[in-house]
Write an enzyme that holds these catalytic residues in place. Structure first.
Site, short mmCIF file in Angstrom:
data_model
loop_
_atom_site.label_atom_id
_atom_site.label_comp_id
_atom_site.label_asym_id
_atom_site.label_seq_id
_atom_site.Cartn_x
_atom_site.Cartn_y
_atom_site.Cartn_z
NE ARG A 1 -3.61 -0.75 2.33
CZ ARG A 1 -3.70 -1.03 3.62
NH1 ARG A 1 -3.63 -0.08 4.52
NH2 ARG A 1 -3.89 -2.26 4.02
NE ARG B 1 14.33 -6.43 10.17
CZ ARG B 1 14.22 -7.51 10.92
NH1 ARG B 1 13.13 -8.22 10.93
NH2 ARG B 1 15.22 -7.88 11.69
N GLY C 1 -4.75 2.97 7.77
CA GLY C 1 -4.84 1.52 7.91
C GLY C 1 -6.23 0.98 7.69
CD GLU D 1 -5.50 0.45 15.21
OE1 GLU D 1 -5.42 0.29 16.45
OE2 GLU D 1 -4.57 0.90 14.54
CD GLU E 1 -1.22 -1.89 13.02
OE1 GLU E 1 -2.40 -1.48 12.92
OE2 GLU E 1 -0.87 -3.03 12.67
CB SER F 1 -10.75 -4.04 6.08
OG SER F 1 -10.42 -4.45 7.40
CG ASP F 2 -12.57 -6.98 9.24
OD1 ASP F 2 -11.52 -6.40 8.91
OD2 ASP F 2 -12.80 -7.33 10.40
N1 HPA Z 1 -8.81 -7.17 14.20
C1 HPA Z 1 -7.64 -6.55 14.30
N2 HPA Z 1 -7.15 -5.78 13.36
C2 HPA Z 1 -7.87 -5.59 12.25
C3 HPA Z 1 -9.11 -6.20 12.08
C4 HPA Z 1 -9.60 -7.01 13.11
O1 HPA Z 1 -10.70 -7.59 13.02
N3 HPA Z 1 -9.57 -5.82 10.86
C5 HPA Z 1 -8.64 -5.01 10.32
N4 HPA Z 1 -7.62 -4.86 11.16
#
Ligand code: HPA
Length: 234
Positions: free
Chosen positions: A27, A46, A92, A181, A183, A205-206
């Protein structure tokens, strides 16, 4: 310690004052390729590729943080302490903990709760509350509203455990925490300790509420709103 650091091989002045930090090195490359003019690779230790280029005439850097607080802890520490970086904006992804925070929406972390022991190193006689830079957050909200993008702002959970055996993550929803998340809390603590500025912006994202998720390809490519907000405030 001096530069180069154990994890960043850039020279003095290679980074802009503001660094955008996605978790994923691909990304970071995507931002450099699609948004920055004259992007130059300044680090590749890395596989954590870092780039500095121009956005609307401003110098901006983008470099991945890797996943989790130990990883962003290292990179943000070295950028703040040794590369004279003033602002780190995490861009993120996060999992929603609330019904009304939908997949692909943008969320800003006013604060970041955590189940990590990261704060123990500061030996404070109590519990530290990691918070965003008010200036960065205010600018981000102004830009987001001007762009007509819907957003939510509130508390995040930065967890050490993506796969959590206790199934405790949803408990944080009962305290109004927006999303999870891995971080923001460490980034905010490092910024506080260095007297610098940080903001975590996440695209959802979910959803831990509905089970809905975006694909890996969408994760990499379809986060334009968040990237534009971060670049505008950089
Ligand atoms: N948990 C932790 N971090 C994440 C998640 C999650 O469900 N989705 C995106 N980052």
């Amino acid at each position: 310690m001096s530069i180069p650091t154990p994890h960043i091989a850039a020279k003095e002045g290679d980074f802009a004052r503001t660094v955008l930090m996605p978790g994923d090195p691909l990304r970071a490359k995507f931002v450099a390729d699609n948004y920055l003019e004259d992007a130059v690779l300044v680090n590749s230790v890395r596989g954590i590729n870092g780039y500095t280029g121009k956005y609307k005439g401003k110098s901006v850097s983008v470099m991945a943080s890797g996943m989790g607080m130990p990883s962003i802890g290292i990179y943000s520490y070295e950028l703040f302490q040794f590369y004279n970086v003033d602002n780190i904006i995490r861009i993120g992804t996060a999992g929603s903990l609330q019904d009304d925070l939908k997949v692909r929406e943008v969320a800003f972390a006013i604060g970041a709760c955590t189940n990590s022991n990261y704060a123990a190193q500061f030996e404070l006689p109590g519990t530290f509350a990691p918070i965003a830079s008010y200036e960065l957050l205010k600018k981000a909200i102004e830009v987001t509203e001007r762009m007509g993008i819907s957003y939510k702002t509130g508390n995040f959970l930065s967890t050490d455990t993506f796969y959590d055996d206790s199934k405790g993550t949803m408990k944080w929803a009962g305290m109004g925490v927006l999303c999870v998340e891995m971080e923001a809390a460490a980034l905010y603590m490092n910024a506080a300790r260095a007297g610098k500025n940080a903001l975590a912006i996440c695209t959802i994202s979910d959803s831990l509420v509905t089970g809905e998720a975006t694909t890996a390809e969408e994760r990499q490519n379809s986060f334009h709103n968040m990237m534009k907000i971060a670049l505008e405030i950089a």
